[in-house]
Design an enzyme around this catalytic site. Sequence first.
Site, PDB file in Angstrom:
ATOM      1  N   ILE A  42       1.007   7.474  -2.659  1.00 53.17           N
ATOM      2  CA  ILE A  42       2.262   7.692  -1.950  1.00 53.17           C
ATOM      3  C   ILE A  42       3.198   6.498  -2.082  1.00 53.17           C
ATOM      4  O   ILE A  42       4.411   6.616  -1.892  1.00 53.17           O
ATOM      5  CB  ILE A  42       1.971   7.985  -0.459  1.00 53.17           C
ATOM      6  N   LYS A  43       2.647   5.334  -2.431  1.00 51.35           N
ATOM      7  CA  LYS A  43       3.451   4.114  -2.481  1.00 51.35           C
ATOM      8  C   LYS A  43       4.508   4.142  -3.597  1.00 51.35           C
ATOM      9  O   LYS A  43       5.446   3.345  -3.577  1.00 51.35           O
ATOM     10  CB  LYS A  43       2.547   2.896  -2.655  1.00 51.35           C
ATOM     11  N   ASP A  44       4.357   5.043  -4.550  1.00 48.82           N
ATOM     12  CA  ASP A  44       5.385   5.176  -5.595  1.00 48.82           C
ATOM     13  C   ASP A  44       6.749   5.469  -4.980  1.00 48.82           C
ATOM     14  O   ASP A  44       7.784   4.995  -5.457  1.00 48.82           O
ATOM     15  CB  ASP A  44       5.033   6.314  -6.560  1.00 48.82           C
TER      16      ASP A  44
END
Length: 453
Positions: A42-44
């Site tokens: 999700i950090k993208d």
Amino acid sequence: MWHNNILETIGNTPLVKLNSITKQVKGTVLVKLETTNPGNSIKDRMAVKMIADAEASGLLKPGGTIIEGTSGNTGMGLAIAAVIKGYRCIFTTTDKQSKEKIDALRAFGAEVIVCPTNVDPEDPRSYYSVSSRLEREIPNSWKANQYDNLSNTQAHYEQTGPEIWEQTEGKVTHLVVGVGTGGTISGAGKYLKEKNPRIKVWGIDSYGSVFKKYKETGIFDKDEIYPYITEGIGEDFLPKNVDFDVIDCFEKVTDKDAALMTRDIARKEGIFAGNSAGAAVAGLLQLKDKLTEDDVVVVVFHDHGSRYMGKMYNEDWLRERGFLEDEKLTAQTILRKRGDVPIVMADVEQSVIETFNSMKTLNISQIPVTQQGMVIGKVTESDILNALLENPALKSAQVMEICTPPFPFVDLRTSIDKISSLIHKDNQAVLVEDEYGKIAIITQYDIINAISG
């Protein structure tokens, strides 16, 4: 239709229903599978948002260096974006993080500096402090600062929250998220509560972290802080991205429950997710009595299981920490099946021929060698034969003259697979200290006996 670059594939991740591990949970449990992002996490989303905002404000200039303290996933998102946009990356991380995460960052050309976990954030050795020092020292550099950079929260307010609302057709009643930087839960939670103020937002915390007590009492308790194994959630400080007004409650999950649930998600749902997913589902199960049949729960699965192959998906790693029960044979179960068999040892001052006669009498082919009660080597039939063929006079020499390095030691929780890998033609046994402190020996014969028995 095609995408112009890999960054355009970020987002629009699937929502998938859990069926097996949530049978005891009332309502519908859906997981937001962020593993389908190009960096498998999700950090993208927030990495690209932070870079875009830094470029727009002039903080990040062409050819600059991106610096960040990261457990791996944010670094991956930043590294992918840096490849496309032409930036250099330097990341600091902690020695708690899996080797797979660090190797993945380096695969994208990033420089990674590993710092100690068990130090205060203010300590000059911490990964927070080192990244801040690098930003001061390196010209044309920008520190993303995922913890306090509110572009993190904004990314999830603009993307993750709306996706969840649309995918559930507005039926979502609960959002469950493991809380680290706080951006996901705060951004998505804020958006969803604006759509429906009755939606509950539950944060999953780890023992050793400060979030739960601070939410409930307003007290930042340093005595609550201690090292823990679970990756990606919990903190020993209060990031600005954690909006405690958005989060209705926190639930703490043990390292063991998080690790075992991570494995169960793969084995029972076919979803290969990371450690924080296990924590989130374990936390949901602890809170299940608060749910009704009409509830629709969305749990965020932050990252991919491939980053935890040396940890949560490694049975020996789990056994070493006492997390895994004896599903497979271990050194302890092998000894129990065999029964009490006294181990015979040779003192270093014993002669070679005396040692050989003992082995012949007892019908054993190898024997540990001790000095003042400590195992310092071993002797096998082959060692004696080779020594006497070379020099027959050695039969009256002390056995220490021909002994070779000792058998490897294993602990009682070591799996049969690991023990078998240690036993080969050059090493015919392993040693183990039993629960009473006595040394025992395990040979290939003992392993075959245990399996066939």
